[in-house]
Scaffold this motif. Structure first.
Motif, PDB file in Angstrom:
ATOM      1  N   ASP A 230       0.844  -1.197   0.000  1.00  0.00           N
ATOM      2  CA  ASP A 230       0.000   0.000   0.000  1.00  0.00           C
ATOM      3  C   ASP A 230       0.869   1.234   0.000  1.00  0.00           C
ATOM      4  OD1 ASP A 230      -2.457  -1.150  -0.055  1.00  0.00           O
ATOM      5  OD2 ASP A 230      -2.675  -1.215   2.140  1.00  0.00           O
ATOM      6  N   GLY A 231       0.495   2.202  -0.799  1.00  0.00           N
ATOM      7  CA  GLY A 231       1.236   3.466  -0.825  1.00  0.00           C
ATOM      8  C   GLY A 231       2.319   3.479  -1.890  1.00  0.00           C
ATOM      9  N   LEU A 232       2.739   2.314  -2.329  1.00  0.00           N
ATOM     10  CA  LEU A 232       3.668   2.274  -3.463  1.00  0.00           C
ATOM     11  C   LEU A 232       2.810   2.281  -4.722  1.00  0.00           C
ATOM     12  CD1 LEU A 232       6.503   2.048  -4.649  1.00  0.00           C
ATOM     13  CD2 LEU A 232       6.324  -0.429  -4.461  1.00  0.00           C
ATOM     14  N   GLU A 233       2.976   3.317  -5.541  1.00  0.00           N
ATOM     15  CA  GLU A 233       2.077   3.493  -6.686  1.00  0.00           C
ATOM     16  C   GLU A 233       2.701   3.100  -8.010  1.00  0.00           C
ATOM     17  OE1 GLU A 233      -0.906   4.108  -6.023  1.00  0.00           O
ATOM     18  OE2 GLU A 233      -0.668   4.787  -3.951  1.00  0.00           O
ATOM     19  N   ARG A 234       4.034   3.185  -8.082  1.00  0.00           N
ATOM     20  CA  ARG A 234       4.675   2.963  -9.383  1.00  0.00           C
ATOM     21  C   ARG A 234       5.927   2.113  -9.214  1.00  0.00           C
ATOM     22  NH1 ARG A 234       5.278   8.644 -12.461  1.00  0.00           N
ATOM     23  NH2 ARG A 234       3.188   8.762 -13.336  1.00  0.00           N
ATOM     24  N   ILE A 235       6.128   1.204 -10.153  1.00  0.00           N
ATOM     25  CA  ILE A 235       7.318   0.348 -10.144  1.00  0.00           C
ATOM     26  C   ILE A 235       7.955   0.401 -11.530  1.00  0.00           C
ATOM     27  CG2 ILE A 235       8.163  -2.021  -9.814  1.00  0.00           C
ATOM     28  CD1 ILE A 235       5.550  -2.461  -8.109  1.00  0.00           C
ATOM     29  N   ARG A 236       9.275   0.539 -11.534  1.00  0.00           N
ATOM     30  CA  ARG A 236      10.051   0.455 -12.780  1.00  0.00           C
ATOM     31  C   ARG A 236      11.230  -0.458 -12.522  1.00  0.00           C
ATOM     32  NH1 ARG A 236       8.452   4.981 -15.748  1.00  0.00           N
ATOM     33  NH2 ARG A 236       7.583   6.680 -14.509  1.00  0.00           N
ATOM     34  N   PHE A 237      11.909  -0.867 -13.574  1.00  0.00           N
ATOM     35  CA  PHE A 237      13.141  -1.633 -13.387  1.00  0.00           C
ATOM     36  C   PHE A 237      14.102  -1.326 -14.515  1.00  0.00           C
ATOM     37  CE2 PHE A 237      10.253  -4.324 -15.799  1.00  0.00           C
ATOM     38  CZ  PHE A 237      11.039  -4.842 -16.813  1.00  0.00           C
ATOM     39  N   THR A 238      15.380  -1.390 -14.214  1.00  0.00           N
ATOM     40  CA  THR A 238      16.414  -1.155 -15.206  1.00  0.00           C
ATOM     41  C   THR A 238      17.737  -1.690 -14.692  1.00  0.00           C
ATOM     42  OG1 THR A 238      17.204   0.551 -16.729  1.00  0.00           O
ATOM     43  CG2 THR A 238      17.168   1.160 -14.431  1.00  0.00           C
ATOM     44  N   THR A 239      18.580  -2.284 -15.547  1.00  0.00           N
ATOM     45  CA  THR A 239      18.515  -2.380 -16.979  1.00  0.00           C
ATOM     46  C   THR A 239      18.496  -3.852 -17.383  1.00  0.00           C
ATOM     47  OG1 THR A 239      19.612  -1.618 -19.022  1.00  0.00           O
ATOM     48  CG2 THR A 239      21.011  -2.187 -17.202  1.00  0.00           C
TER      49      THR A 239
END
Ligand code: 5AD
Ligand code: SF4
Length: 439
Positions: A230-239
């Motif tokens: 909860d409260g984490l809205e966005r996830i990305r990953f790299t590379t």
């Protein structure tokens, strides 16, 4: 109470170095250091360095030279070199630059407090081991300073791919994945301190295989678990490497709303002959098929990439294959580099392409990529996006945030919106950013 000592850290290179610099600052926090933005005020200066291309590595020595007057003015000042140049050159740095008190590699910076103590006693300290112990088990775990709404989180380090041009397998070592529970704890801690977007980092992040409940977890499984925080809205990953883009990760792009529709997927070249010489272990065609599958899962996915031009043996026809691949993919943005021979890598032994030829190819590729970036941005005008506000803009009453596609977006909005996500409509595409209005 004694006055806090001041630490100035300058970070070069990739996002993992940004993350490592933060952790080094925390480690030295236990030795009584607070960070400063001004090198002139520092009791210790740390350069967190990058070895990926020759230019990046050489910068370190010229920067160190610039600290000479500071050390003359304050003989107690300690100077350290961290990161991948430290790992690759170790003692050599001490020889080339007598100003340096301390050299620490990317896998041993949890030992910084002990090294700092040694240095205070007049020693010069070098530690570029690949130790048995995991540095993350030895770094402070306590609350870190309050921070902005976005953060990096290292989940995987090192690389086993051995692309023929690349120093990473030598400077960062073999692939290692952090255990799931440590990552989850760190993520929850970040969210508790206001972070809304986390970028999972690894030199080969999609090769993540950390231990969790029931054994080996994939990156996709980790992303799905993080998406439940909860409260984490966005996830990305790299590379990422194309060969590790497995089915469940492709699927996550389609069915996990918190996973942002932006993917950095380096291909390096569009020529099969050069890809083979690079030891990439995939073809241009297999990369294009992969992009098709990703776009089938998430049609609006914005793609980013890395390219090297002038790799040993690259002909005009090979380069044209790269241009053709770029036209076929249509990147939202991308990075391109002239090949730089790195000592110790297989390609460094091979005959190079003439510099003027490589430079000319770089310009041609960059103008095509810039054209694609502009077209992508212009295509956003009139569209609705979601923006996570990160900081005040240059103009009063304006905030800067990032869209789901990682575009910088300028919006008129009150400062208390920092950390919030708003729906906006894009009004204009500027050079490297978008302007938008809250809907
Ligand atoms: N020369 C030029 N570019 C390089 N990269 C890695 N090694 C080299 C090199 N020797 C580029 C690759 C990689 C990015 C991080 O840096 O494109 O994906
Ligand atoms: Fe370097 Fe990436 Fe190739 Fe690994 S996969 S060797 S980090 S370019």
């Amino acid at each position: 109470m004694a006055e806090a000592k001041k630490l100035f850290i300058k970070t070069y290179g990739c996002q993992m170095n940004v993350y490592d610099s933060e952790r080094m600052a925390e480690a030295l926090g236990t030795s009584g250091y607070v960070t400063t933005e001004r090198a002139e005020d520092a009791d210790m200066i740390l350069l967190n360095t990058c070895h990926i291309r020759e230019k990046a590595a050489e910068k370190v020595y010229s920067e160190l030279g610039r600290f000479k007057p500071l050390k003359a003015a304050n003989p107690a000042l300690k100077i350290g070199v961290a990161g991948c140049v430290a790992q690759a050159e170790g003692e050599e740095i001490m020889r080339r630059q007598p100003l340096v008190d301390l050299v620490v590699g990317p896998q041993t910076y949890h030992r910084l407090p002990a090294m700092e103590a040694a240095v205070q006693n007049g020693a010069r300290a070098v530690d570029t081991d690949f130790p048995e112990e995991d540095k993350f088990d030895h770094l402070p775990r306590g609350p870190r300073a309050t921070r902005g709404p976005t953060a990096f989180l290292t989940v995987q380090e090192g690389c086993d791919k051995f692309c023929a041009f690349c120093v990473v397998p030598y400077t960062r070592g073999a692939e290692v994945s952090r255990p799931v529970d440590r990552i989850m704890t760190e993520a929850r801690d970040l969210v508790a301190r206001g972070v809304r977007e986390i970028t999972l980092l690894g030199q080969n992040v999609n090769a993540y295989h950390g231990q969790g409940d029931g054994g080996d977890w994939t990156l996709a499984r980790l992303i799905r678990a993080l998406a439940k925080v909860d409260g984490l809205e966005r996830i990305r990953f790299t590379t990422s490497h194309p060969n590790d883009m497995e089915d469940d990760l492709i699927a996550a792009h389609g069915d996990e709303p918190k996973l942002m529709p932006y993917l950095h997927l380096p291909v390096q070249s569009g020529s099969d002959r050069i890809l083979k010489a690079m030891n990439r272990k995939h073809t241009a065609e297999s990369y294009l098929r992969l992009i098709e599958r990703l776009r089938a899962a998430r049609p609006d996915l914005l793609l980013s990439g890395d390219f090297i031009v002038g790799f040993p043996g690259e002909t005009e026809a090979d380069f044209e294959d790269t241009m053709a691949l770029v036209r076929a993919v249509h990147y939202g943005q991308a990075y391109s580099f002239k090949y730089s021979a790195r000592p110790g890598t297989p390609a460094a032994e091979r005959e190079t392409v003439a510099d003027d030829v490589a430079t000319d190819r770089l310009h041609r590729l960059q103008s095509l990529l810039t054209e694609q970036q502009r077209a992508t941005q212009t295509g956003m005008v009139g569209r609705e996006l979601s923006v996570l506000f990160e900081k005040p803009g240059r103009l009063p009453g304006q905030l800067i945030g990032k869209s789901e596609y990682l575009h910088a977006v300028h919006v008129r909005a009150p400062a208390d919106q920092i950390g919030q996500i708003a729906r906006v409509r894009v009004t204009e595409s500027v050079t490297n950013s978008l302007a938008a209005e809250v809907i």
